[in-house]
Write an enzyme that holds these catalytic residues in place. Sequence first.
Site, PDB file in Angstrom:
ATOM      1  N   ASP A 110       0.850  -1.193   0.000  1.00  0.00           N
ATOM      2  CA  ASP A 110       0.000   0.000   0.000  1.00  0.00           C
ATOM      3  C   ASP A 110       0.885   1.242   0.000  1.00  0.00           C
ATOM      4  OD1 ASP A 110      -2.402   1.418   0.118  1.00  0.00           O
ATOM      5  OD2 ASP A 110      -2.456   1.391   2.307  1.00  0.00           O
TER       6      ASP A 110
ATOM      7  N   LYS B 264     -13.069  11.675   8.686  1.00  0.00           N
ATOM      8  CA  LYS B 264     -13.440  11.859   7.289  1.00  0.00           C
ATOM      9  C   LYS B 264     -14.557  12.888   7.119  1.00  0.00           C
ATOM     10  CE  LYS B 264     -12.227   7.006   6.736  1.00  0.00           C
ATOM     11  NZ  LYS B 264     -10.843   7.235   6.337  1.00  0.00           N
TER      12      LYS B 264
END
Length: 385
Positions: free
Chosen positions: A98, A198
């Site tokens: 990642d 978020k």
Amino acid sequence: MPLVPMRSILEATDKYRYAQGAFNVNAVAQARAVIEVHEMFRSAAIIQGADLANGFMGGRTDFQNATLEDKKRGARNIAEAVKRFAGDSPIPVALHLDHGKDFDSCAAAIAGGYTSVMIDGSALPFEENVALTREVVRYAHARGVTVEGELGVLAGVEDHVFAATSTYTNPLKAVEFFQKTGVDCLAISYGTKHGANKGANTVIRKEIAIAIKECLLHENIFGVLVSHGSSTVPAYIVEEINGLGGNVQNAYGIKIEQLQEVASCGIGKINVDTDIRLAVTRNLRELFRDRPALRESASVGQMWALLKAHPEAFDPRVFLPPIMDTVMYGGIPDGDVAAVVECLERGVKEAVGTLVVQFGSYGKAPLVEKVSLDEMAERYRKAGI
């Protein structure tokens, strides 16, 4: 079975229109737990090691300063563990890097045993991103290894990845990116965000994914879209952490209903890290509450000191340095360390098992073709990619 290239898992998600969760790990025990919970649900598994997670797994507790040599050691450590667990597993397992930050990081992961890598050139101008990604694709595909790129910028913080604001992915540029790089999958920016905050009312712009996928179909280009920054940040776990002496504030995730919806819009891979971090941190705080004698343990007592010193932290890497041999190699020297490992594994299984079901990959392991790296390399060669 041997590790599979992630491409074979992506092909199944694309054909049967579901999303596969991809779950980040930072310890051998976490990798084992990810595989075991996927076995329980008969789902293929994508295990992710972030670029700096490889540094941590290589013994660099200040992983932000990890060197390439640290990353090489860590890549070997996690790959050897995943291969060992997957060798006796009936499900396909891929190991994915990642946020590889450069060619050398990707090459190090491939040399260590990763079967898929991400090269993150999203901060570069478009043509430079294309050139870097194409370089990685040539190297990786020759070895049967899958490649993920990124186009557009996600806001938020994850290891060395930081951006204050988002830049949404341009669908036309995304198609051009696939054409010029030969990449297998592409992380897009469409409203998600790295980290635990978020925004309380985050809305995914699914029309971006729909537009990209429709254009790819029109041009007859294979390409799976990837959703980064997609942890759901379960409120109940945050509340439990704070009730156990933690201080995690402004924690909001992506609503699961939105992630379920985009699985039918071309998103075939959904990355999750924060949910696991939260569940493991909650479990560690519970362990030291319920077994106070562990606070004086010669092997794990220092973990309690770190939990007290960092109430705002929920990344287990803050608390794991006292047991680095166990983190890196999986050995369990005594009962106290065994109790900690059990916490890690339960946290992973709680977070991951929930999402395997919600994303819809349960029962679909038999749909994934069992392809070796050599076989995939030959397919790429014949296709000219």
